[in-house]
Each structure stands twice: as C-alpha cells, then as structure tokens.
Design a protein around this motif. Structure first.
Motif, PDB file in Angstrom:
ATOM      1  N   PRO A 101       0.817  -1.220   0.000  1.00 59.79           N
ATOM      2  CA  PRO A 101       0.000   0.000   0.000  1.00 59.79           C
ATOM      3  C   PRO A 101       0.846   1.264   0.000  1.00 59.79           C
ATOM      4  O   PRO A 101       0.490   2.252  -0.653  1.00 59.79           O
ATOM      5  CB  PRO A 101      -0.834  -0.131   1.275  1.00 59.79           C
ATOM      6  CG  PRO A 101      -0.924  -1.608   1.525  1.00 59.79           C
ATOM      7  CD  PRO A 101       0.404  -2.155   1.073  1.00 59.79           C
ATOM      8  N   GLU A 102       1.957   1.238   0.736  1.00 54.78           N
ATOM      9  CA  GLU A 102       2.810   2.426   0.803  1.00 54.78           C
ATOM     10  C   GLU A 102       3.438   2.737  -0.551  1.00 54.78           C
ATOM     11  O   GLU A 102       3.474   3.892  -0.996  1.00 54.78           O
ATOM     12  CB  GLU A 102       3.901   2.222   1.852  1.00 54.78           C
ATOM     13  CG  GLU A 102       3.406   2.088   3.284  1.00 54.78           C
ATOM     14  CD  GLU A 102       2.852   0.710   3.599  1.00 54.78           C
ATOM     15  OE1 GLU A 102       2.185   0.565   4.651  1.00 54.78           O
ATOM     16  OE2 GLU A 102       3.074  -0.233   2.796  1.00 54.78           O
ATOM     17  N   ALA A 103       3.946   1.710  -1.217  1.00 55.09           N
ATOM     18  CA  ALA A 103       4.588   1.913  -2.510  1.00 55.09           C
ATOM     19  C   ALA A 103       3.589   2.404  -3.552  1.00 55.09           C
ATOM     20  O   ALA A 103       3.878   3.327  -4.331  1.00 55.09           O
ATOM     21  CB  ALA A 103       5.238   0.621  -2.979  1.00 55.09           C
ATOM     22  N   HIS A 148       2.530   6.105  -2.949  1.00 51.75           N
ATOM     23  CA  HIS A 148       3.537   7.054  -3.406  1.00 51.75           C
ATOM     24  C   HIS A 148       3.509   7.174  -4.929  1.00 51.75           C
ATOM     25  O   HIS A 148       3.579   8.290  -5.481  1.00 51.75           O
ATOM     26  CB  HIS A 148       4.930   6.625  -2.948  1.00 51.75           C
ATOM     27  CG  HIS A 148       6.015   7.554  -3.403  1.00 51.75           C
ATOM     28  ND1 HIS A 148       6.244   8.774  -2.808  1.00 51.75           N
ATOM     29  CD2 HIS A 148       6.926   7.448  -4.410  1.00 51.75           C
ATOM     30  CE1 HIS A 148       7.249   9.387  -3.428  1.00 51.75           C
ATOM     31  NE2 HIS A 148       7.671   8.604  -4.403  1.00 51.75           N
ATOM     32  N   ALA A 149       3.393   6.051  -5.622  1.00 51.46           N
ATOM     33  CA  ALA A 149       3.350   6.072  -7.084  1.00 51.46           C
ATOM     34  C   ALA A 149       2.140   6.856  -7.569  1.00 51.46           C
ATOM     35  O   ALA A 149       2.234   7.654  -8.514  1.00 51.46           O
ATOM     36  CB  ALA A 149       3.320   4.644  -7.626  1.00 51.46           C
ATOM     37  N   ARG A 150       0.998   6.642  -6.930  1.00 46.43           N
ATOM     38  CA  ARG A 150      -0.208   7.379  -7.332  1.00 46.43           C
ATOM     39  C   ARG A 150      -0.025   8.877  -7.143  1.00 46.43           C
ATOM     40  O   ARG A 150      -0.405   9.668  -8.012  1.00 46.43           O
ATOM     41  CB  ARG A 150      -1.411   6.892  -6.523  1.00 46.43           C
ATOM     42  CG  ARG A 150      -1.872   5.483  -6.863  1.00 46.43           C
ATOM     43  CD  ARG A 150      -3.138   5.112  -6.106  1.00 46.43           C
ATOM     44  NE  ARG A 150      -3.523   3.731  -6.366  1.00 46.43           N
ATOM     45  CZ  ARG A 150      -3.484   2.753  -5.468  1.00 46.43           C
ATOM     46  NH1 ARG A 150      -3.085   3.016  -4.209  1.00 46.43           N
ATOM     47  NH2 ARG A 150      -3.842   1.529  -5.786  1.00 46.43           N
ATOM     48  N   ASP A 151       0.545   9.275  -6.026  1.00 45.66           N
ATOM     49  CA  ASP A 151       0.749  10.703  -5.786  1.00 45.66           C
ATOM     50  C   ASP A 151       1.704  11.313  -6.803  1.00 45.66           C
ATOM     51  O   ASP A 151       1.561  12.480  -7.181  1.00 45.66           O
ATOM     52  CB  ASP A 151       1.279  10.928  -4.371  1.00 45.66           C
ATOM     53  CG  ASP A 151       0.195  10.746  -3.310  1.00 45.66           C
ATOM     54  OD1 ASP A 151      -0.992  10.763  -3.682  1.00 45.66           O
ATOM     55  OD2 ASP A 151       0.542  10.574  -2.127  1.00 45.66           O
ATOM     56  N   GLN A 152       2.679  10.549  -7.265  1.00 51.07           N
ATOM     57  CA  GLN A 152       3.625  11.042  -8.248  1.00 51.07           C
ATOM     58  C   GLN A 152       3.000  11.163  -9.646  1.00 51.07           C
ATOM     59  O   GLN A 152       3.501  11.918 -10.486  1.00 51.07           O
ATOM     60  CB  GLN A 152       4.842  10.122  -8.316  1.00 51.07           C
ATOM     61  CG  GLN A 152       5.771  10.231  -7.119  1.00 51.07           C
ATOM     62  CD  GLN A 152       6.457  11.589  -7.055  1.00 51.07           C
ATOM     63  OE1 GLN A 152       7.087  12.021  -8.011  1.00 51.07           O
ATOM     64  NE2 GLN A 152       6.327  12.274  -5.925  1.00 51.07           N
ATOM     65  N   CYS A 163      -2.964   5.540 -15.723  1.00 54.80           N
ATOM     66  CA  CYS A 163      -1.510   5.402 -15.669  1.00 54.80           C
ATOM     67  C   CYS A 163      -1.127   3.923 -15.582  1.00 54.80           C
ATOM     68  O   CYS A 163      -1.991   3.045 -15.546  1.00 54.80           O
ATOM     69  CB  CYS A 163      -0.956   6.163 -14.467  1.00 54.80           C
ATOM     70  SG  CYS A 163      -1.453   7.908 -14.398  1.00 54.80           S
ATOM     71  N   VAL A 164       0.179   3.670 -15.538  1.00 53.97           N
ATOM     72  CA  VAL A 164       0.680   2.306 -15.369  1.00 53.97           C
ATOM     73  C   VAL A 164       1.606   2.323 -14.165  1.00 53.97           C
ATOM     74  O   VAL A 164       2.708   2.871 -14.221  1.00 53.97           O
ATOM     75  CB  VAL A 164       1.438   1.804 -16.619  1.00 53.97           C
ATOM     76  CG1 VAL A 164       1.803   0.329 -16.451  1.00 53.97           C
ATOM     77  CG2 VAL A 164       0.611   2.006 -17.875  1.00 53.97           C
ATOM     78  N   ILE A 165       1.143   1.770 -13.049  1.00 55.97           N
ATOM     79  CA  ILE A 165       1.930   1.791 -11.817  1.00 55.97           C
ATOM     80  C   ILE A 165       1.973   0.397 -11.199  1.00 55.97           C
ATOM     81  O   ILE A 165       1.146  -0.461 -11.491  1.00 55.97           O
ATOM     82  CB  ILE A 165       1.366   2.811 -10.800  1.00 55.97           C
ATOM     83  CG1 ILE A 165      -0.034   2.397 -10.324  1.00 55.97           C
ATOM     84  CG2 ILE A 165       1.328   4.212 -11.394  1.00 55.97           C
ATOM     85  CD1 ILE A 165      -0.557   3.249  -9.172  1.00 55.97           C
ATOM     86  N   GLY A 166       2.991   0.202 -10.344  1.00 54.47           N
ATOM     87  CA  GLY A 166       3.143  -1.068  -9.666  1.00 54.47           C
ATOM     88  C   GLY A 166       4.457  -1.735 -10.020  1.00 54.47           C
ATOM     89  O   GLY A 166       5.296  -1.170 -10.735  1.00 54.47           O
TER      90      GLY A 166
END
Length: 340
Positions: free
Chosen positions: A217-219, A222-226, A291-294
């Motif tokens: 969840p933390e990672a 952070h990615a979403r906020d960026q 977006c593409v995150i993870g």
C-alpha cells in the motif's frame, strides 16, 4: 511494441538530452517532449542535440499545434532535422491546450488542425502546399526521400473521426483499457470508412509509468501521488468535451467524464508536474486506470493488454521522482518481457 519517453523541456537541456540517451540505451525507440513555448524551453532546438547524441531515436512533440508557429516554419524545422539526421522525426499535433491558453489564446479548431496537417506533411515530405492565399510553395532544398508522418492527439468523437480519416498516427494520452478499446475502434472505423487501411494508422498510447519494488500500500500510494497530475492534465480536455457535448452525452463515454465533477480550476504553472495542487480531485481509481503503476509484472500485464487492443507504441510520461529508475526498469525488465 515500440516504446517512447516523454519529457518536459525543463532546463537544463543537457538533462533532457541525457535522459533521452539513457532511454535509447534501454531499448526505447522514440523520444517525445511537450511543446509549450512559455512554460518550457524550445523543443526543436533540443531535438537537434538529442538526434546528434543518439543513433536511432525518432523525436517529436507530444504535441505541437497549428497556432504557435506558422505552418511552413514548422514543416521547415522538421524537414531540416530530417535532412541532417535521416528522417528521424514525427510531428505530433493537437489543439494546443497549454501552449495556447498560457498565451491568452483559445485552443485551435479541428478545421485548422486539418488544414495544418495537410500543409505540414506535404511540405515536410517534399511536396507542394498552398498556405491559404493561393500561393503554392515547395522547399527547393529538400531531398527526394524526405518524409514526415503526422500523428494527431484526440479524445472527442469529431477529433477521433478526423484522426482516422487524415492522420498517419493516433496519440491517446491515457492507458485505460476500456477507453483505449473504445477510441482505437473509433479511429480505425473512421479510417476504414474513408477508404484507408486502418492498419496504416499507428496507435500510440501515452501515460505516466511508475515502477515500484512491490505492491505494498505504501509503494502504490507514493506512485499514485507522483502520477496524479496526469488526471488533471487529461481533465482539461475532458472539461472541454463536457462543455461541448454536455455532462451526459452518448458522444463521450461516462468513464471519461465522471471524475471531473469535483474539478475546480487549473493553474498551468504546475502543468504536467508531480505534486500539482490542482489535481487533488483526481481519485486513486483514475490514476490506476489512466496510468501504469506497480511492480514490473503489472506493467508487463497492462502493456500486453494494450497491445492486444492494437496499440503499436507505449510512450512513458516520465515526470516524477524516479525518472532514471523507470527508464532502467523498463530497459531491464519490462521491454524485454513485452517484446520477448
């Protein structure tokens, strides 16, 4: 699938050039930049240095517009770069959201984009064009093998139709699977109806990508906020569509319009930047969809799905706090897996 890197031309230009060189080393084949003369440095000057410092990278704006520069100047600039470096440019073109509005002008009409595409492509490919007053011109110095593809950015139904009918490529600035399928179909159907081969229209999806070490969840937070800024940027275009077609219209999918209901305004001084305070209205769901995150496997999974929908290129918006890491992760893990 081709891969592109998208950057803003923030100073110093040397960093933009360095990141593009890094992208080419990691298997990227396209280098794109924003084009907004007030907000960032002049991209065409920087393209010359990118091309001189790479060997295969194709460069272009994502996107230029027909209002900032006269059309023969735009065509001549592309043609000069192609003459110097061997047909390694592509003209991405659109209405000019930030470039026009920051300068106090309205974005360009579709009719103007249509006229500009014809002139820029013809002149940049060695042909003749009428600039609108009955005077036909041609560049006397251009080589016989010159070519300049023109790709159009679009969201709305009329723009999608025009893209299929007239453009060499389609730039879609989001990576939502449902909307990609919907819009790619609209473009290809329009191409077929116009008597064109739909497969000849290159499909480019552009969106932020952020590679995390895990799916904690933390990672992911952070990615979403960026990457949240991207929903705000797309929201500018969606707001124009809502103003034109209405909040609930069969012309525009609800999946594209629902999330901007809490949009309050937009300050272009933060345009395309992580931490943009004007994008707090963008929910996590939209970030995940657009977006593409993870971790790498999530990127590979989504990119394979996009390719199945007919996407020929994925262009990575790399405006966040992990620029080098994202380029390297794509080069070492994502691109080899997708194209393996």
């Amino acid at each position: 699938m081709d891969f592109g890197l998208v950057l803003q031309t923030d100073p110093p230009a040397s960093r933009v050039i360095s990141l593009m060189k890094r992208a080419e080393r990691n298997g990227f084949s396209y280098g794109w930049t924003f084009d907004s003369a007030v907000l960032w440095q002049e991209p065409f000057v920087i393209y010359s240095q990118i091309l001189a410092n790479t060997t295969k990278l194709t460069v272009g704006p994502m996107v230029t517009n027909p209002g900032t520069r006269t059309w023969e100047v735009t065509a001549s600039t592309f043609a000069t770069l192609n003459d110097m470096f061997g047909n390694r440019t592509v003209c991405g073109i659109g209405r000019g959201d930030s470039a026009m509005r920051v300068a106090g002008r309205k974005p360009n009409t579709l009719a103007r984009i249509s006229e500009a595409m014809k002139v820029i492509r013809a002149l940049g490919s060695g042909g003749e064009a009428d600039l609108g007053d009955g005077t036909a011109i041609r560049f006397p110095w251009i080589k016989p093998d010159a070519r300049l593809p023109v790709w159009m950015a679009a969201y709305g139904p009329r723009a999608l139709k025009m893209t299929g009918e007239e453009a060499d490529g389609f730039i879609l600035q989001l990576s939502d699977l449902y909307l990609t399928e919907y819009m790619v179909k609209a473009v290809k159907d329009a191409a077929a109806a116009a008597g064109r081969d739909p497969s000849e229209v290159t499909i480019c999806v552009a969106a932020p990508a952020y590679v995390t070490e895990d799916d904690s969840p933390e990672a992911l937070a952070h990615a979403r906020d960026q990457c949240r800024w991207f929903g705000g940027m797309v929201g500018n275009h969606v707001a124009d569509l809502v103003a034109k077609y209405g909040e609930h219209s069969s012309q525009v999918p609800e999946e594209l319009t629902d999330y901007i209901k809490s949009r309050q305004g937009y300050d272009y001084s933060h345009h395309g930047r992580s931490g943009n305070p004007d994008t707090e209205f963008v929910p996590d769901e939209i970030v995940d969809r657009f977006c593409v995150i993870g971790p790498p496997e999530k990127h590979i999974e989504k990119l394979n799905a996009l390719r199945e929908l007919g996407v020929d290129q994925f262009a990575v918006y790399d405006m966040h706090d992990a620029q080098e890491a994202t380029i390297d992760a794509y080069g070492s893990k994502v691109i080899p897996a997708v194209n393996g």
